[in-house]
Design an enzyme around this catalytic site. Structure first.
Site, PDB file in Angstrom:
ATOM      1  N   ASP A  26       0.836  -1.203   0.000  1.00  0.00           N
ATOM      2  CA  ASP A  26       0.000   0.000   0.000  1.00  0.00           C
ATOM      3  C   ASP A  26       0.877   1.261   0.000  1.00  0.00           C
ATOM      4  O   ASP A  26       1.985   1.256   0.531  1.00  0.00           O
ATOM      5  CB  ASP A  26      -0.911  -0.005   1.236  1.00  0.00           C
ATOM      6  CG  ASP A  26      -2.057   0.983   1.100  1.00  0.00           C
ATOM      7  OD1 ASP A  26      -2.321   1.457  -0.029  1.00  0.00           O
ATOM      8  OD2 ASP A  26      -2.687   1.288   2.126  1.00  0.00           O
ATOM      9  N   HIS A  43       2.132   3.179  -9.106  1.00  0.00           N
ATOM     10  CA  HIS A  43       1.885   1.752  -9.324  1.00  0.00           C
ATOM     11  C   HIS A  43       3.040   1.135 -10.129  1.00  0.00           C
ATOM     12  O   HIS A  43       3.443   0.003  -9.886  1.00  0.00           O
ATOM     13  CB  HIS A  43       0.554   1.533 -10.051  1.00  0.00           C
ATOM     14  CG  HIS A  43      -0.644   1.989  -9.253  1.00  0.00           C
ATOM     15  ND1 HIS A  43      -0.809   1.678  -7.930  1.00  0.00           N
ATOM     16  CD2 HIS A  43      -1.726   2.744  -9.591  1.00  0.00           C
ATOM     17  CE1 HIS A  43      -1.948   2.211  -7.486  1.00  0.00           C
ATOM     18  NE2 HIS A  43      -2.521   2.866  -8.477  1.00  0.00           N
ATOM     19  N   LEU A 137      10.485 -20.694  -4.720  1.00  0.00           N
ATOM     20  CA  LEU A 137       9.468 -19.860  -4.072  1.00  0.00           C
ATOM     21  C   LEU A 137       8.094 -20.013  -4.728  1.00  0.00           C
ATOM     22  O   LEU A 137       7.992 -20.045  -5.959  1.00  0.00           O
ATOM     23  CB  LEU A 137       9.920 -18.395  -4.202  1.00  0.00           C
ATOM     24  CG  LEU A 137       8.966 -17.332  -3.671  1.00  0.00           C
ATOM     25  CD1 LEU A 137       9.052 -17.238  -2.159  1.00  0.00           C
ATOM     26  CD2 LEU A 137       9.271 -15.966  -4.287  1.00  0.00           C
TER      27      LEU A 137
END
Ligand code: IPE
Ligand code: IPE
Ligand code: MG
Length: 253
Positions: A26, A43, A137
């Protein structure tokens, strides 16, 4: 082999490095506003921070990284921001997927994918197929995801799969496999950047016993050092899972 482990049914093993980190990225909009840039610039920088985070997490031996990219409530944003976010998501998937695959990363996209459009749906299917056998991962990206949606879709899927189940018969272990994160261990560490201290309808079920960490750092500024700080904070926590301090964490002497 990964196995869902419930913190309310058994006591998970807690290692020094969190096995699973869940993250709310955020602060992109504020990062851009501080620089008098359009929100989309924040973004874009946020996507670069994701690349760095994936590298750092891999290096540290984190097994699962789960990122909140777009919530079911984010559709309430102005249409042009939503459309630019979807565009960015498309280009990130197009540009990054081969590199992620080469790094042996298993990519999973979770959320209600029915509303994302044909191009994104195809890319997601391809990304899953390409990377599903990778053993490094597990990178899960939540898009059009909501924790309440997840619990409800799991309940509906369970009832469809087991029409013989009657009210009162459903257990936690019955439901877990139908949740979007059904195969993953529950997050050990939750990180939210940008200063807000809320869950915003992220993994409501899975965060039951997760250690929560909030930082003022805006997402585009989150780097390897920020991750180390979050993990350092995690390492100071006493994970009691209902037990007393003496039971769980007394130093052996
Ligand atoms: C997080 O950054 C990214 C998404 C929710 C898609 P924000 O866009 O929420 O940034 P702020 O909170 O406005 O700074
Ligand atoms: C949460 O961020 C969702 C994502 C980061 C994708 P928001 O910035 O949308 O959260 P709220 O609505 O302010 O809580
Ligand atoms: Mg925000």
């Amino acid at each position: 082999m990964a196995r869902a482990q419930s913190s309310t049914l058994d006591i998970p093993e807690a290692g020094k490095i969190p096995r699973h980190i869940a993250l709310i990225m955020d602060g992109n909009g504020r990062w851009a506003r501080q620089r008098l840039l359009p929100r989309i610039a924040g973004h874009r920088r946020g996507s670069e921070a994701v690349r760095t985070l994936v590298e750092s997490a891999t290096r540290l031996g984190v097994e699962y990284l789960t990122l909140f990219a777009f919530s079911s409530e984010n559709w309430r944003r102005p249409a042009d921001e939503v459309s630019m976010l979807m565009q960015l998501f498309i280009s990130n998937l197009e540009n990054e997927i081969s590199r992620l695959h080469r790094a042996n990363i298993r990519v999973r996209i979770i959320g209600d994918l029915t509303r994302l459009g044909a191009r994104l749906e195809t890319l997601i299917t391809e990304a899953h197929a390409l990377t599903s056998d990778n053993t490094g991962l597990t990178l899960t990206v939540a898009v059009n995801y909501g924790g309440r949606w997840d619990i409800l879709q799991a309940m509906n899927a369970l009832l469809r799969a087991h029409p013989e189940k009657a009210a009162g018969e459903i257990t936690e272990s019955d439901l877990t496999p139908f949740l979007s994160m059904g195969e993953a261990p529950e997050p050990d560490l939750f990180i939210r950047t940008g200063g807000e201290q809320r869950i915003s309808n992220f993994l409501l079920w899975q965060l039951a016993y997760t250690e929560l960490y909030f930082t003022e750092t805006l997402w585009p500024d989150f780097n390897a050092e920020s991750l180390n700080e979050a993990i350092h904070s995690y390492q100071q926590r006493e994970r009691r899972f209902g037990r007393t301090s003496e039971q769980c964490c007394a130093p052996d002497s």
